[in-house]
Scaffold this active site. Structure first.
Site, PDB file in Angstrom:
ATOM      1  N   SER A 190       6.782  -9.648  -9.003  1.00  0.00           N
ATOM      2  CA  SER A 190       7.180  -8.401  -9.635  1.00  0.00           C
ATOM      3  C   SER A 190       8.510  -8.598 -10.371  1.00  0.00           C
ATOM      4  O   SER A 190       8.603  -9.421 -11.260  1.00  0.00           O
ATOM      5  CB  SER A 190       7.247  -7.286  -8.593  1.00  0.00           C
ATOM      6  N   TYR A 191       9.556  -7.857  -9.992  1.00  0.00           N
ATOM      7  CA  TYR A 191      10.862  -8.007 -10.645  1.00  0.00           C
ATOM      8  C   TYR A 191      11.364  -9.436 -10.498  1.00  0.00           C
ATOM      9  O   TYR A 191      11.993  -9.997 -11.408  1.00  0.00           O
ATOM     10  CB  TYR A 191      11.846  -7.031 -10.010  1.00  0.00           C
ATOM     11  N   ASP A 203      -3.881  -5.218  -9.546  1.00  0.00           N
ATOM     12  CA  ASP A 203      -2.459  -5.131  -9.860  1.00  0.00           C
ATOM     13  C   ASP A 203      -2.299  -4.611 -11.279  1.00  0.00           C
ATOM     14  O   ASP A 203      -2.975  -5.082 -12.197  1.00  0.00           O
ATOM     15  CB  ASP A 203      -1.827  -6.518  -9.727  1.00  0.00           C
ATOM     16  N   HIS A 242      -0.579  -4.939  -6.250  1.00  0.00           N
ATOM     17  CA  HIS A 242       0.802  -5.296  -6.554  1.00  0.00           C
ATOM     18  C   HIS A 242       1.570  -5.279  -5.234  1.00  0.00           C
ATOM     19  O   HIS A 242       2.210  -4.294  -4.866  1.00  0.00           O
ATOM     20  CB  HIS A 242       1.406  -4.312  -7.550  1.00  0.00           C
TER      21      HIS A 242
END
Length: 576
Positions: free
Chosen positions: A117-118, A255, A290
């Site tokens: 993710s980030y 996701d 996700h």
């Protein structure tokens, strides 16, 4: 295999401007030199012992030094967090961190990066800086960008994460304000209210006046959601040619950033900055959301082979780093993907699959495809002369999202769910195939080619591919949306002319699913899937401006000159 490991907390790492970033370091408790794996996070390094697709503690036991770092301005690290300056700040900080690691007496000079993710964005941005000692990366369920978003070519955004992600992201900021003596009690009170009642945010109109977004740093992030980065700049930032090292891409069918995982895999395969990079691209996609790999999602279980618990994928990520950081002889499949319905893994040399064959399934009806009880059907026979289907899209009463590519949030769960409740709505058109005589495997990118007109100057069209089981349960497999004004987004964004027929291409993303004999394939067509995607208010105004939208009459064509169809990537059975 290290029998014991040591952990050093809040180790100071100086950046080129003198700012100190801090990291927790797990490594074998010996005097040897080891390859290193770095993850950089905005979400507090102290909660990262299990990295979802790589268990960091186990990686240390396997002989790696693992560095978990709070990025600038977050938690233990000094400086100011400027999220919107991600591309200006995080590249140099990542570069400096990689090179600092390589100089330590416990590192052998070989550094990898990983994260989801980030953290995947942090990995990509560092790799584009090309630090000399960075030898391989593994980004998971993420993109080279600032926001969790649908495919930007769709022209849509999502806001439901404002009820969870944005307030959570702000808590560390509030803590630092409190330490400086500021009174943030009002913001704490409002955030608590949002957590207790997420609908207060999700249903709020107009979005630009959202009370939660009156507070910093949420306001800055909210404004960025309302004003997405122009498409050209998003792709300009993806400097694949600057990355000269191998990559292990990991994604999930459910996701929301699935599209980005495939896009970045393709980008590196074609444009990577060295032959090592172009030839060293690996992709694994499972039936995951996700988040961590699970053996079930929504109303569907995927069996023990799916990787629930993460042990299998942990070892595969470790194998990748063993190959490129330690020089081990490891056989890694180029592409490994999970077939839903068969519940087995398959391997391939490339994506899309070389043996995949396109099959058009055309939309048909006698003019009343509304609801699952209507007369819509799918067939590989193109239409000749057929009446259109129409429905009214009211943005104040959008089609509710049930499952799909949600990021888990209060009130929202990702994955396959029975869609029959929303298929009762008059604003949902259903086109259903006959019962299948044989299994059909759909593996690859799916798109709907839709001829339609609207009474609005701008609107959306949505699509959902559904597996209808013999008992009538209709499980969503993949979905997409297209904003009318973004239909030619590669050239320019422009409104439509009400009443004029256009061709819209709705990208549903990639999937691998086996539709079993006796099942049916269904396509849902509508104009909303809320709050998974923001609702178009049909006014043509910028996102977030409208408190009251306009109803639009939508007309779907399926005739000889305007033959709407869904393009399915079919994998021939081994017996055919």
């Amino acid at each position: 295999m290290a029998t014991s490991i040591r952990m050093d907390r809040n180790v100071s790492i100086p950046m080129r401007d003198g700012t100190i970033l801090r990291a927790d370091i797990y490594r074998p408790d010996d005097k040897g030199k080891h390859p290193a794996i770095l993850s950089r996070t905005a979400y507090n390094k102290e909660f990262m012992g299990n990295g979802e697709f790589l268990n960091y503690v186990e990686a240390a036991h396997a002989g790696y030094a693992v560095i978990l770092q709070d990025i600038r301005g977050r938690f233990a690290s000094d400086g100011k967090w400027e999220r919107l300056k991600m591309f200006e700040v995080e590249g140099p900080d990542g570069y400096d961190t990689v090179e600092w690691i390589a100089e330590q007496d416990w590192c052998d000079g070989n550094v990898g990066m990983a994260g989801g993710s980030y953290l995947a964005a942090m990995t990509w941005i560092t790799a584009m800086e090309n630090p000399p000692h960075l030898k391989a990366i593994s980004p998971w369920i993420g993109d080279i960008g600032m926001n969790m978003q649908p495919n930007p070519r769709s022209g849509t955004v999502n806001f439901y994460t404002a009820a969870s992600a944005l307030p959570l992201t702000s808590l560390d900021y509030l803590k630092k304000l409190e330490e400086q003596g500021e009174d943030v009690s009002d913001m704490h009170q409002y955030i608590s209210k949002v957590f207790a009642n997420p609908d207060e945010v999700i249903q709020f109109l107009p979005l630009k006046d959202l009370p939660l977004a009156q507070y910093e740093p949420i306001k800055e992030m909210w404004d960025a959601r309302l004003n997405p980065t122009p498409l050209a700049l998003q792709y300009e930032r993806k400097k694949f040619d600057k990355i000269k090292i191998p990559t292990f891409h990991i994604g999930g069918w459910f996701d929301q950033l699935e599209w980005a995982v495939f896009e970045n895999y393709q980008g590196m395969t074609e444009k990577g900055g060295s032959s090592l990079a172009r030839e060293g691209q690996y992709l694994q996609v499972g039936p995951w959301m996700h988040g961590p790999p699970l053996g079930f999602l929504g109303e569907m279980g995927f069996g023990s082979a799916s990787g629930g618990g993460g042990l299998d994928i942990h070892q595969r990520t470790l194998d990748f780093f063993n190959k490129y950081l330690r020089g081990f002889e490891v056989d890694i499949p180029k592409v490994r993907y999970f077939v839903i319905g068969r519940n087995e893994w398959e391997e391939a040399e490339q994506w899309p699959l070389p043996n995949m064959q396109w099959q058009k399934y055309y939309l048909h009806s006698n003019g009343n495809a509304n609801t699952l009880s209507g007369d819509g059907w799918l067939s590989d026979e193109p239409p000749e002369t057929e009446p259109t289907d129409t429905f009214i899209y009211d943005p104040l009463h959008p089609v509710p999202s049930i499952g799909g590519k949600f990021v888990p949030a209060p009130g929202f769960s990702p994955g396959p769910f029975d869609q029959t409740s929303i298929e009762q709505r008059e604003d949902v058109l259903c086109y259903t195939s006959k019962e299948l005589d044989d299994d059909i495997e759909v593996t690859g990118p799916v798109s709907l080619h839709l001829y339609a007109k609207t009474t609005a100057v701008d609107t959306d069209f949505t699509a959902k591919l559904v597996d209808v089981q013999p008992n009538g349960r209709a499980l969503n497999m993949i979905d997409g949306i297209q904003r009318a004004s973004f239909r030619d987004c590669e050239t320019e964004v422009k409104p439509v002319v009400p009443g004029e027929v256009y061709k819209f291409v709705v990208l549903l993303g990639n999937i691998s699913v086996l539709f079993r004999k006796g099942h049916r394939i269904r396509l849902e067509v509508s104009s909303s899937n809320f709050p998974l995607y923001d609702r178009n208010m049909n006014t043509g105004n910028p996102i977030g401006e409208d408190a009251i939208g306009m109803k639009a009459e939508q007309t779907i064509f399926h005739e000889q000159n305007f033959a709407s169809y869904i393009d399915l990537p079919i994998v021939p059975s081994s017996g055919s």
